[in-house]
Write a protein that holds these residues in place. Structure first.
Motif, short mmCIF file in Angstrom:
data_model
loop_
_atom_site.label_atom_id
_atom_site.label_comp_id
_atom_site.label_asym_id
_atom_site.label_seq_id
_atom_site.Cartn_x
_atom_site.Cartn_y
_atom_site.Cartn_z
N GLY A 187 0.71 -1.11 0.05
CA GLY A 187 0.09 0.26 -0.22
C GLY A 187 0.85 1.23 0.12
O GLY A 187 0.46 2.27 -0.62
N GLY A 188 2.01 1.13 0.57
CA GLY A 188 2.97 2.31 0.74
C GLY A 188 3.42 2.61 -0.42
O GLY A 188 3.61 3.95 -1.00
N ILE A 189 3.69 1.49 -1.32
CA ILE A 189 4.46 2.02 -2.67
C ILE A 189 3.40 2.24 -3.45
O ILE A 189 3.73 3.43 -4.31
N TYR A 190 2.07 1.77 -3.50
CA TYR A 190 1.13 2.34 -4.27
C TYR A 190 0.62 3.65 -4.09
O TYR A 190 0.62 4.71 -5.12
N THR A 191 0.67 4.08 -2.92
CA THR A 191 0.18 5.45 -2.45
C THR A 191 1.23 6.40 -2.88
O THR A 191 0.73 7.67 -3.42
N LYS A 192 2.47 6.13 -2.71
CA LYS A 192 3.36 7.18 -3.09
C LYS A 192 3.85 7.07 -4.62
O LYS A 192 4.08 8.33 -4.99
N THR A 193 3.59 6.14 -5.24
CA THR A 193 3.69 5.94 -6.52
C THR A 193 2.78 6.97 -7.31
O THR A 193 3.05 7.96 -8.02
N ALA A 194 1.47 6.89 -6.72
CA ALA A 194 0.35 7.64 -7.27
C ALA A 194 0.64 9.17 -7.01
O ALA A 194 0.63 10.12 -7.83
N ASP A 195 0.86 9.45 -5.76
CA ASP A 195 1.17 10.95 -5.06
C ASP A 195 2.28 11.50 -5.98
O ASP A 195 2.19 12.66 -6.59
N ILE A 196 3.36 10.93 -5.96
CA ILE A 196 4.46 11.52 -6.68
C ILE A 196 4.49 11.81 -8.14
O ILE A 196 4.52 12.69 -8.69
N SER A 197 3.83 10.67 -8.91
CA SER A 197 3.52 10.80 -10.29
C SER A 197 2.73 11.86 -10.64
O SER A 197 2.83 12.88 -11.41
N ALA A 198 1.39 11.87 -9.84
CA ALA A 198 0.38 13.14 -10.09
C ALA A 198 0.89 14.45 -9.94
O ALA A 198 0.79 15.23 -10.79
N ASP A 199 1.90 14.62 -8.60
CA ASP A 199 2.33 15.92 -8.41
C ASP A 199 3.34 16.27 -9.57
O ASP A 199 3.48 17.37 -9.99
N LEU A 200 4.24 15.32 -9.99
CA LEU A 200 5.36 15.77 -10.70
C LEU A 200 4.99 16.03 -12.35
O LEU A 200 5.47 17.29 -12.78
N VAL A 201 4.02 15.48 -12.63
CA VAL A 201 3.63 15.86 -13.91
C VAL A 201 2.44 16.98 -13.96
O VAL A 201 2.65 17.86 -14.44
N GLY A 202 1.38 16.90 -13.01
CA GLY A 202 0.36 17.73 -12.78
C GLY A 202 1.09 19.06 -12.28
O GLY A 202 0.87 20.02 -13.10
N LYS A 203 1.33 19.26 -11.18
CA LYS A 203 1.71 20.39 -10.64
C LYS A 203 2.89 20.98 -11.13
O LYS A 203 2.86 22.22 -11.44
#
Lengths: 682, 682
Positions: A187-203
């Protein structure tokens, strides 16, 4: 038999209360069509992840159950082997169901919190909190119920001795830790994969806001909050909770059994009752502020627990003043847990000096921000470790003074920290629920006012979040010390001489494991994020009108990548935590394995605390700047703080919290497999 | 008496050869007027730092000498007290002089290397290398000479027993570590303060190149390379070198003395001879490439050492096959040192996978660069720790097989790693000399061709730099293990039971020290940099024409800030490393202090390796991008890599290398003060 009825009452009462609260939440307004759609996507994603995780977990559990059954059957007798295998399966099934219910409650709650936030803070808070309480009460209730029912069957049904019954129930603990490993690390890998990817490309690349519905990773990000933070943290604490009860029971049963075996069940029961009563105080204090209500809940639960603990130990039937040898160590553990939590809060709170300094350091760039947060994280390790040392020494000597076995004292200190875990998980699960409510509010365009309210809800959870992490790590430390003691009893090590090359080598190898496992998990997040970043960029490139908001992104694809990657990346660290202790034992012998466990506990706690607190501080330093300090959002300082926050993400939500589970797993592996390997190599 | 003459010959020979090389260098062309002026500024700054450091050090040494003399005089007798105090003062004076000569040589050499670089790589390389060799040979020669002369006086002059003589010489080791603490930690804060400040304002804020003469911090930066890297690393290795010889002598003297006490001196002597012969090989191999010449030097020194070691142990007079119990453990230590060095090289080399992946990670931003370098740094800890464990076990059991005390075997393994330290320091000091030569070449406008040659010189030193750090950390680990053994002998701990709350608490507290000290040092760099950044900005603001190159900056002001700050910031970590073991002993007793030392060794090694290797990898990842990969200089990837490099700077050059010294200091404090405190509390 009072232990049976009291624990049964506590377990069943807790489950019923959880279901009642779930029903209460479901009756609340679930908002507009759009909100329901978003909420549905999050639910779908979370359930998809859970389904896939459970399928993988099932394969793993069946294989392990077979091995454990064979080992135990061979060492003792076939009936005990089968019983242990069944306990193992039950341990993972019970905790899986509990996590499922908790997560289900969380995803149903967040949209309702967002809807209620339109009517103000006081309307939204109880829903968010009760959503967390469903998780807290259900998971703890099921765990206690599982232990007490199994123990009852083995002791009363099969007529086994306390010692046999308790040692077979160890399988239940091992099963729970199997789920915890998947839930926390995966779950930890899942949540941070999504979080980092969303931030890096999006924000960063595209400059669109957080939680913007155009971002293909936004649903995966929201799902991540649930699978990582709700299910993961719950599983972690439950894992320690179960292990601490059973370790104390095992030690108690070896000291003659009777009340010493069943007292841990009684203590856990009054802890659970205290948590239920504590919920009332939260609801009552809500008129002041959500933050104070949560703290009020924690502290009043502690207080009630101490009173009930006094009664249950005082009248436990322990002769003379021996009850004090249980009561005082348990209280010392509880006190240590609270102090650890408060120091964690100091080092991560947005209002305290360390985090403000990290924010200020951001004005000289990302590197200084990283260095400052990193350093304060390391400094923050000292007070909790001193607390754990003090609690160990106090528990040891007080137990001794009152003629109680010192290890029983230390085990009770662990139990003391964990007894009020029902309240702790409730207050913790509240955090990601509020976070998700904010996400739903933003994505469904509820306006800045509503988002601000969800923001306030989120911020209110910060202190309890810090306290939870402190509890989780501190209790894992004491629990693993108890398991360490149980191991040395089991393989008959009377004294473990540190002045021996094998023990020294064992300590070194064990000490390397936590940093190594942390690194592997962080690299996993990096690799998994790369895949997901590619996918997000591809969608923006290939889906016409996506950037303009005219087309919908393919959320499911991102959810898929995060899910598949998380489970794949889990293999290496998972296998290492099982193989390394076995290899150390086979090559260097049982003393080396004891050294290995000691080494892994020491660095495990240091890295877990450092990563959790550095991560927390970077996160809040960013929020502090976003409040308008040092130039506010969009300033250079803010950009630097975002780098720190991103570095901290896998620290605090992937690697740090997984370490607790991994050192518990390594200790349990030692416990279960050592006797067989020693037989083989002898 | 052969030990006396051989060691005397090795020590004096080494010093004479160093002075000869110094004379050779001084005869070389020192370039243009401008180059001499720059070189003069660096020399002035470096000497100013040394003067101030030595003044502070002097106060510290006098106080400590008094305390040590009183303690030892009280415990044994006044003559031994005075002798120990004198040994202590001599230890710090000898190593201070040696560091002074080495640094003097370094600052004289760099300008001559820059001048010679105009005539090509092959003209410049020998000068740079010989400059490093002056440091290597002088410092090791003086150390060995100091030990052997003191031992001769105490044994032959005063007629003391081997055991008394060896234990009083421990003062010499303690004195050397006092300098090492100042040179390594203070110099480390200095060098990184200057480096980070110069880069942040110069490169990032104003966009002027590295080593640009307009930057007010540029001289401080060059000075830092000398005080931190040349003097600091030399002091660190010398500290371990002296400690490992004396620890082995102490253990030997307790096993009956005679050849067992003097054998370490013989082994150290043949090691020093091997280093001198190895220098010839470097000069001979120069026709191929500088990198290969340096590696050739290291490996041929190892080979010659093993041959000489065989002869000296085979004919040492140890009866039967006992010589093998010294020879083989020593070789195993040497082998472990080389392997640790090579794995460090793998994890930091610009040509290997980890660093390339860190470089690639930079394309997705600074955060992922940090996370990747951080993770590989943690992974890099595993192989060396396994090596150290293996060397410990091998040395222990082989010694036992051949009827040699196992601790004597482990101490010899440490000695084996450190015997060739003359060569190791030479090759290491070569690095900052080349780096400075590059600085001089750039500042005096010698053109891109010449700068490129100095760059190649610098790059050639990378493998030996990595090997040196591996050696430094590995040998510190084994040395401290030997000191740990010496401590348990001293306070009469026969077996140290790990299953005791005091030992467990001791381990926890000791384990927290290295991360805490690292954090304090890094925060020091941060604070000190803030002051210096303000000053640099002020100069650019207030000195008219500075940016246009029409006015000169005030270099001295920046040198001053770095100097004063470094020494001030040193107080807290320095005091902590002395107070913490004393307090642990006073509060929890001698077993807890043994646990404390064990805990500090374990995390000390882990943090030292992780920080050194993460830092090295970030540095080289930046260089890799600057070679033109992933967009080259000025690209976004490059900017991200610069963040990583800046984070890595205090990791690899301040905190990481200081940990060796600090765990050695803590062990020596335990050794020296434990008997008194035990007397007091008894």
């Amino acid at each position: 038999m009072s232990w049976f009825f009291l624990s049964l009452a506590a377990g069943i009462g807790s489950i019923l209360l959880a279901l009642g609260l779930f029903g209460y939440i479901m009756k609340k307004d679930s908002g507009t069509e759009k909100m329901r759609k978003i909420s549905f996507s999050i639910k779908e994603g979370a359930l998809a992840y859970l389904r896939r995780q459970n399928r993988t977990l099932a394969v793993f559990v069946v294989i392990m159950a077979f091995i454990i059954g064979m080992v135990s059957g061979f060492l003792k007798n076939p009936i005990m082997g089968v019983s242990m295998a069944i306990s193992y399966v039950l341990g993972s099934v019970c905790t899986t169901i509990a996590a499922y219910v908790g997560m289900r409650a969380a995803v149903e709650t967040n949209v309702r919190v967002a809807a209620a936030a339109q009517r103000g803070l006081k309307a939204a808070f109880p829903i968010a909190f009760y959503g967390g309480a469903v998780m807290g009460l259900f998971v703890v209730g099921v765990s206690l119920l599982g232990i007490v029912v199994l123990f009852f069957i083995f002791k009363m049904g099969f007529g086994w001795s306390d010692s046999d019954a308790a040692s077979v129930i160890l399988g239940f603990s091992f099963g729970a830790s199997a789920l915890a490993l998947f839930a926390k690390a995966g779950g930890g890998i899942y949540t941070k994969t999504a979080d980092i990817s969303a931030d890096l490309v999006g924000k960063i690349e595209l400059g669109i806001p957080e939680d913007d519905p155009r971002n293909p990773a936004v649903i995966a990000d929201n799902v991540g909050d649930n699978v990582g933070d709700v299910a993961g943290m719950g599983a972690d604490l439950t894992d320690s909770y179960i292990a601490s009860i059973i370790a104390t029971m095992i030690i108690g049963s070896e000291l003659g059994g009777g009340i010493l075996t069943t007292l841990p069940l009684l203590i856990a029961s009054v802890g659970l009752f205290s948590s239920m009563i504590g919920l009332v105080f939260v609801t009552r204090s809500i008129k002041k502020s959500p933050g104070r209500a949560l703290n009020m809940g924690t502290f009043s639960t502690c207080f009630i627990f101490v009173v009930l603990l006094f009664l249950i130990t005082r009248f436990s039937g322990l002769e003379g003043s021996r009850w004090l040898g249980v009561f005082l160590p348990t209280v010392s553990g509880l006190a240590a847990g609270v102090i650890i939590g408060l120091t964690s809060d100091y080092f991560t709170s947005i209002e305290k000096k360390p985090t403000k300094q990290v924010a200020e350091a951001s004005t000289t760039g990302a590197a200084i921000n990283i260095l400052t947060g990193f350093s304060y994280g390391l400094v923050s390790v000292a007070p909790p470790v001193l607390c754990i040392s003090a609690a160990t020494i106090v528990a040891w000597y007080i137990a001794k003074i009152f003629s109680v076995d010192p290890f029983y004292g230390v085990a009770n200190a662990a139990l003391g920290m964990l007894s009020i875990v029902g309240m702790i998980i409730s207050a913790d699960a509240y955090g990601p629920i509020s976070d998700n409510a904010k996400g739903v509010a933003e994505q469904s365009g509820l306006g800045d006012d509503v988002v601000a309210i969800t923001d306030m809800l989120d911020a209110a959870g910060n202190t309890s979040k810090a306290i939870t992490k402190g509890f989780a790590i501190g209790s894992a430390a004491l629990t693993v010390l108890a398991l360490f003691a149980a191991y040395t009893h089991l393989v008959d090590i009377q004294s473990l001489d540190l002045i021996s090359p094998k023990v020294i080598a064992g300590i070194f190898i064990g000490a390397v494991m936590p940093p190594l496992l942390s690194a592997l998990l962080i690299l996993s997040v990096g690799r998994n994020s790369e895949r997901m970043i590619e996918e997000i960029r591809r969608q923006f490139r290939e889906i016409p009108g996506l950037m303009e908001g005219k087309a919908n992104p393919d959320y499911a694809k991102c959810v898929d990548i995060a899910t598949a990657g998380a489970l794949k990346e889990l293999i290496l660290p998972g296998v290492l935590s099982i193989i390394a202790p076995v290899l150390t034992l086979a090559v260097f012998g049982k003393e080396a394995l004891a050294g290995f466990l000691a080494g892994s506990i020491v660095t495990g706690i240091i890295f877990a605390l450092f990563m959790a607190n550095s991560g927390g501080s970077w996160d809040n330093a960013k929020k502090y700047i976003e409040e308008g300090h040092h130039g506010g959002k969009g300033s250079d300082a803010h950009k630097a703080a975002v780098v720190g926050d991103t570095v901290g993400d896998p620290f605090k939500d992937t690697a740090g919290p997984s370490l607790n589970t991994m050192i518990t797993v390594m200790s349990l592996v030692a416990e279960v497999f050592a006797p067989l390997i020693l037989l083989i190599i002898a």
